[in-house]
Design an enzyme around this catalytic site. Structure first.
Site, PDB file in Angstrom:
ATOM      1  N   GLU A  50      11.193  -5.591  -7.212  1.00 41.32           N
ATOM      2  CA  GLU A  50      10.205  -4.748  -6.424  1.00 41.32           C
ATOM      3  C   GLU A  50      10.756  -3.405  -6.542  1.00 41.32           C
ATOM      4  O   GLU A  50      11.777  -3.044  -5.791  1.00 41.32           O
ATOM      5  CB  GLU A  50      10.093  -5.337  -5.070  1.00 41.32           C
ATOM      6  CG  GLU A  50       8.886  -4.640  -4.380  1.00 41.32           C
ATOM      7  CD  GLU A  50       8.670  -5.185  -2.917  1.00 41.32           C
ATOM      8  OE1 GLU A  50       8.523  -4.479  -2.040  1.00 41.32           O
ATOM      9  OE2 GLU A  50       8.804  -6.464  -2.757  1.00 41.32           O
ATOM     10  N   ASP A  61       8.315   1.307   5.912  1.00 40.25           N
ATOM     11  CA  ASP A  61      10.010   1.034   5.721  1.00 40.25           C
ATOM     12  C   ASP A  61      10.763   1.757   6.850  1.00 40.25           C
ATOM     13  O   ASP A  61      10.406   2.770   7.547  1.00 40.25           O
ATOM     14  CB  ASP A  61      10.329   1.809   4.448  1.00 40.25           C
ATOM     15  CG  ASP A  61       9.517   1.314   3.487  1.00 40.25           C
ATOM     16  OD1 ASP A  61       9.863  -0.061   3.102  1.00 40.25           O
ATOM     17  OD2 ASP A  61       9.010   1.817   2.531  1.00 40.25           O
TER      18      ASP A  61
END
Length: 267
Positions: A50, A61
């Site tokens: 990824e 995130d």
């Protein structure tokens, strides 16, 4: 559609193995390390990469990947440079590559141009966490037209009604978010997302990959109980950012061994 990702997930299923997706931020701490990490992660047992496309406000995130994004942007990372990274990876590997980025960058670039350019460079799909399913209709059409996966999401709070909708056209894999929050290594009870995965199976045969919080071989084994794969990001990125390259690769290797020991077909 039969992409590198489809083939890889089918191979894993046939072998009775669980997949490991490894998240690496493009250009952090530098491009050389990114390319080396992809190469060595595959050797250590990663099945899918990824590739994080850095953005200034990566809202899904946690602190580790945020700081990696900041570092990459300071290094001058742009989508054009990330295209070059994808092309470089394709010179030495056929590992499935899924991008992970935010819609602002892609819209600025032009979403269809993004899909066609990155597909041509060798990417197999994209994860866009800041666009809900209800708003991704046009994106899904574009991706389907180019055999490019657009990941759907399932979370602990997803209702069965919504699962029916999000699973309908899901391809490649479904990203199963283990907890409500952002990415980062933390202690999580994976039985919650396990139950959600079991429900999801009623609506789709698309592989399920559990992410968020996985930082150890034990956590990987727990997260994989009801899924087809685990997604590991912050634990690897932190080590790469700290200059502990070998430690990052050793962690991937240990996760591969633990998953194969726990779930591999018994002779």
């Amino acid at each position: 559609m039969s992409t590198r990702l489809d083939k890889k997930m089918a191979e894993l299923k046939a072998a009775g193995k669980k997949g490991i997706f490894i998240y690496i931020t493009a250009g952090a701490p530098d491009v050389e390390t990114t390319l080396k990490a992809v190469r060595e992660a595959e050797k250590a047992g990663a099945d899918v990469i990824e590739l994080g496309l850095p953005f200034s406000d990566p809202m899904a995130d946690g602190p580790v990947i945020q700081s990696a994004s900041v570092c990459a942007l300071k290094n001058g990372m742009t989508l054009k440079k990330e295209l070059e990274i994808v092309r470089e990876i394709r010179k030495f590997s056929d590992i499935p590559l899924i991008g992970m980025g935010y819609i602002n960058n892609m819209y600025h670039y032009g979403f269809e141009k993004f899909v066609t350019d990155f597909k041509a460079a060798g990417m197999d799909g994209i994860i866009v966490p800041d666009v809900p399913h209800e708003e991704s209709g046009e994106m899904r059409k574009i991706c389907a037209a180019h055999d490019f996966h657009l990941a759907e999401f399932i979370t602990p709070g997803t209702t069965e009604a919504r699962m029916t909708e999000t699973c309908k056209g899901a391809t490649g894999f479904i990203y199963c978010v283990s907890n409500n929050g952002v990415t980062g290594v933390k202690k999580i009870d994976y039985s919650t997302i396990g139950k959600v995965c079991e429900k999801t199976r009623k609506f789709t045969d698309t592989p399920l990959a559990v992410g968020f919080g996985i930082g150890s071989p034990e956590a990987a084994v727990d997260a994989a109980a009801k899924s087809d794969a685990v997604i590991v990001g912050s634990a690897v990125v932190k080590r790469l950012m700290d200059g502990k390259f070998e430690e990052a690769m050793a962690l991937i290797g240990a996760m591969r061994e633990a998953l194969d020991a726990a779930y591999g077909k018994k002779a």
